[in-house]
Motif scaffolding. Structure first.
Motif, short mmCIF file in Angstrom:
data_model
loop_
_atom_site.label_atom_id
_atom_site.label_comp_id
_atom_site.label_asym_id
_atom_site.label_seq_id
_atom_site.Cartn_x
_atom_site.Cartn_y
_atom_site.Cartn_z
N ILE A 132 8.25 11.14 -10.62
CA ILE A 132 9.44 10.30 -10.47
C ILE A 132 10.25 10.73 -9.26
N LEU A 133 10.38 12.05 -9.06
CA LEU A 133 11.15 12.55 -7.92
C LEU A 133 10.53 12.09 -6.60
N ILE A 134 9.20 12.15 -6.53
CA ILE A 134 8.51 11.71 -5.31
C ILE A 134 8.78 10.23 -5.08
N LEU A 135 8.68 9.44 -6.15
CA LEU A 135 8.93 8.01 -6.02
C LEU A 135 10.35 7.75 -5.53
N ILE A 136 11.31 8.51 -6.06
CA ILE A 136 12.71 8.31 -5.68
C ILE A 136 12.92 8.67 -4.22
N ILE A 137 12.29 9.75 -3.77
CA ILE A 137 12.44 10.13 -2.36
C ILE A 137 11.82 9.06 -1.46
N LEU A 138 10.62 8.59 -1.84
CA LEU A 138 9.96 7.55 -1.03
C LEU A 138 10.78 6.26 -1.02
N GLU A 139 11.51 6.03 -2.11
CA GLU A 139 12.29 4.80 -2.23
C GLU A 139 13.36 4.71 -1.13
N PHE A 140 13.80 5.86 -0.61
CA PHE A 140 14.80 5.86 0.47
C PHE A 140 14.21 5.26 1.76
N PHE A 141 12.89 5.34 1.91
CA PHE A 141 12.27 4.89 3.15
C PHE A 141 11.55 3.54 2.99
N TYR A 142 11.00 3.32 1.81
CA TYR A 142 10.27 2.06 1.58
C TYR A 142 10.97 1.30 0.47
N PHE A 143 11.44 0.13 0.78
CA PHE A 143 12.26 -0.64 -0.16
C PHE A 143 11.46 -1.09 -1.37
N ARG A 144 11.79 -0.55 -2.55
CA ARG A 144 11.22 -0.95 -3.83
C ARG A 144 9.70 -1.08 -3.80
N PHE A 145 9.07 -0.09 -3.16
CA PHE A 145 7.61 -0.22 -2.95
C PHE A 145 6.86 -0.07 -4.26
N TRP A 146 7.34 0.79 -5.17
CA TRP A 146 6.60 1.01 -6.41
C TRP A 146 6.61 -0.25 -7.27
N CYS A 147 7.79 -0.85 -7.46
CA CYS A 147 7.89 -2.04 -8.30
C CYS A 147 7.12 -3.21 -7.69
N ARG A 148 7.18 -3.32 -6.36
CA ARG A 148 6.56 -4.50 -5.75
C ARG A 148 5.06 -4.37 -5.62
N TYR A 149 4.59 -3.20 -5.20
CA TYR A 149 3.17 -3.08 -4.85
C TYR A 149 2.31 -2.44 -5.92
N PHE A 150 2.83 -1.48 -6.67
CA PHE A 150 1.94 -0.65 -7.48
C PHE A 150 2.15 -0.74 -8.99
N CYS A 151 3.37 -0.62 -9.45
CA CYS A 151 3.63 -0.42 -10.89
C CYS A 151 2.65 -1.17 -11.78
N PRO A 152 1.67 -0.49 -12.40
CA PRO A 152 0.65 -1.19 -13.19
C PRO A 152 1.23 -1.85 -14.44
N GLN A 153 2.28 -1.24 -15.01
CA GLN A 153 2.88 -1.81 -16.22
C GLN A 153 3.49 -3.16 -15.90
N GLY A 154 4.26 -3.24 -14.80
CA GLY A 154 4.90 -4.49 -14.42
C GLY A 154 3.88 -5.56 -14.09
N THR A 155 2.82 -5.15 -13.40
CA THR A 155 1.77 -6.10 -13.03
C THR A 155 1.11 -6.67 -14.27
N PHE A 156 0.87 -5.78 -15.23
CA PHE A 156 0.22 -6.24 -16.46
C PHE A 156 1.13 -7.20 -17.22
N LEU A 157 2.44 -6.92 -17.22
CA LEU A 157 3.37 -7.82 -17.91
C LEU A 157 3.37 -9.19 -17.26
N SER A 158 3.23 -9.24 -15.93
CA SER A 158 3.30 -10.55 -15.27
C SER A 158 2.09 -11.41 -15.56
#
Lengths: 264, 249
Positions: free
Chosen positions: A173-199
């Motif tokens: 989670i810490l790594i994701l939060i640090i990366l979030e400062f540089f890449y806008f919402r990259f986890w939710c948009r590109y990767f998060c498998p849980q969110g993708t499965f829900l959609s």
């Protein structure tokens, strides 16, 4: 108005994440569990992807598994992917980061709108989900739960409240939060498998953003506000949309006459 | 040939499943370890409901098991309150398990070279002399299934029976350092690769075979024969086949 409601619900869920273990320490077992799976009274609710993985890897299904996915899937069919924007603790943290960036006057890393971007995003996130499920099948254990952001955050909250320490998963989670400062919402948009499965369970007749009035002032503020980089006026059917309602909130025409609205 | 064996070992043994260690147990009602790793979604419900803080969330030290529930018997054993099996959403813990006596987390094993009571008896018989003999009996006193899972032989030697559920309370409370009682978790790994208990029992089995091969002569034979009690069947090595049944004569 919508944003206010959303913030209230998000805050309640975020605080609840810490309160539920506290209640359990006091031996009040009404609500128990984390965002992998939670029991409210006798109603079981579970992350559909987690259950799906358990079914695939063990080739076995029982009634508790089956019952616990009914409610979340019904929710998605009716209200769309609201879990991501109205409930997920990681999304709450990410929005906090956005606010922090604004306060600290760090340059916003949000990419500009591009018509082809939603297709690209969808391709990457569905690809990631399929590869993840493939790897899960090979390893034979629910591997994608190791990278479930809401699950890890809530279980770490539990471990923190109950044992006063954190386990190694918090580094993810810490790594994701640090990366979030540089890449806008990259986890939710590109990767998060849980969110993708829900959609996958989004239904066309469920809740979605609709442009009710044909003409508007064309200020494009909804496009600028959309955290998923969609065009809310046209692409409401896109499975990326998670019904956060930010576009409806910012639309200036809404103040005079209904233009952009949630419709079933 | 060795490459073939290496490949067999590497490919047939799933590194994610079945990582074995003594005194580290799954919560009560857990299915076999392989199946458990498939079913457990790491939701931490069992950790949350445990009123004794026995169940802990596995950290990085537990390799790929990270996030799964474990009971570390040396820190805090399971007190068999049976709250956790019913909350599992996927059946990794058997939901219908209520009876504490039917739990099978593992089996305890007493190390007779360290256990204070065994040392005391040895001291009394004159086998060893340390001058510091103590009677302890803690494991017998704390056992939740007293006189079922653990019995006192000759009123002093603790012996674990097969009814032991492997809760680990005896391990937690054992005063010796290092602990003289171990729990070997059940359903983890196969017998060949398993840890302390299986290897040890295998070793002692081999030893006892070797001893019977020796022929006793003269005074020693007489002594042994005098020691034979009527209740037990004597174990002699015969060079003829013993007829079990009288039929066929």
């Amino acid at each position: 108005m919508i944003k206010k409601y959303r913030k209230v619900i998000q805050s309640i869920i975020f605080v609840g994440m810490f309160v539920v273990p506290l209640l359990n320490i006091l031996e009040i077992y009404f609500i128990k569990g984390t965002f992998y799976s939670i029991d409210i009274g006798d109603i079981g609710i579970a992350d559909p992807l987690a259950i799906f993985q358990a079914i695939i890897s063990s080739r076995h299904i029982n009634t508790t598994m089956f019952i616990s996915v009914i409610l979340p899937i019904l929710l998605i069919l009716l209200l769309g992917r609201v879990w991501c924007s109205w409930g997920c603790p990681y999304y709450f943290i990410v929005e906090g980061i956005d606010y922090l960036k604004k306060k600290l006057k760090i340059k916003n890393s949000k990419p500009s709108y591009d018509e082809r971007l939603p297709h690209k995003t969808n391709f990457i996130r569905y690809g990631f989900l399929i590869i993840g499920i493939l790897f899960m099948g090979i390893s034979g254990i629910p591997l994608l739960n190791l990278i479930s952001a809401p699950g890890i955050i809530s279980s770490q909250a539990l471990v923190l409240v109950k044992f006063h320490y954190l386990t190694f998963e918090i580094f993810f989670i810490l790594i994701l939060i640090i990366l979030e400062f540089f890449y806008f919402r990259f986890w939710c948009r590109y990767f998060c498998p849980q969110g993708t499965f829900l959609s996958l369970f989004r239904w066309k007749k469920g809740l979605k953003v609709v442009k009710v009035k044909d003409d508007c002032s064309n200020c494009l503020s909804c496009i600028r506000a959309c955290p998923m980089l969609l065009n809310p006026m046209r692409e409401a059917d896109n499975s990326l949309c998670h019904n956060c309602g930010d576009c409806i909130e910012v639309c200036p025409d809404n103040k005079k006459v209904d233009t952009l609205k949630f419709r079933m | 040939m060795s490459i073939k064996k290496f490949l067999q070992d590497f490919l047939n043994k799933n590194p994610f499943k079945g990582f074995y260690q003594v005194d580290r147990l799954r919560p009560p009602g857990a299915v076999e370890e392989k199946k458990f790793m498939e079913l457990c979604i790491r939701c931490a419900r069992c950790i949350e409901v445990c009123p004794y803080d026995s169940i802990k969330r596995a950290d990085l030290f537990e390799k790929m098991q990270i996030g799964t529930p474990y009971i570390f018997a040396r820190d805090r054993a399971c007190y068999l309150c049976m709250k956790c099996p019913s909350v599992c959403p996927t059946g990794a813990l058997d939901n219908n398990l209520v009876d504490a006596e039917k739990v099978k987390m593992g089996i305890a094993h007493i190390d007779q070279n360290r256990c204070l009571n065994y040392l005391y008896v040895k001291e009394e018989e004159g086998v060893i002399s340390t001058g510091r003999a103590q009677i302890c009996s803690t494991c017998y006193n704390v056992c939740p299934l007293q006189d079922k899972a653990i019995i006192m032989e000759k009123y002093i030697l603790p012996v674990i029976t097969e009814k032991c559920v492997g809760c680990g309370i005896c391990v937690e409370k054992c005063p010796t350092e290092p602990k003289s009682v171990y729990i070997t978790p059940s359903g983890m790994g196969n017998k060949d690769t398993a840890g302390f208990y299986y290897q040890r029992s295998k070793m002692s089995f081999k030893k006892s075979e070797e001893i019977t091969d020796d022929y006793l002569k003269g005074d020693k034979l007489l002594q042994k024969k005098q020691n034979i009690q009527g209740e037990d069947k004597p174990k002699f090595k015969n060079n003829f086949k013993v007829q079990e049944k009288i039929e066929g004569w």
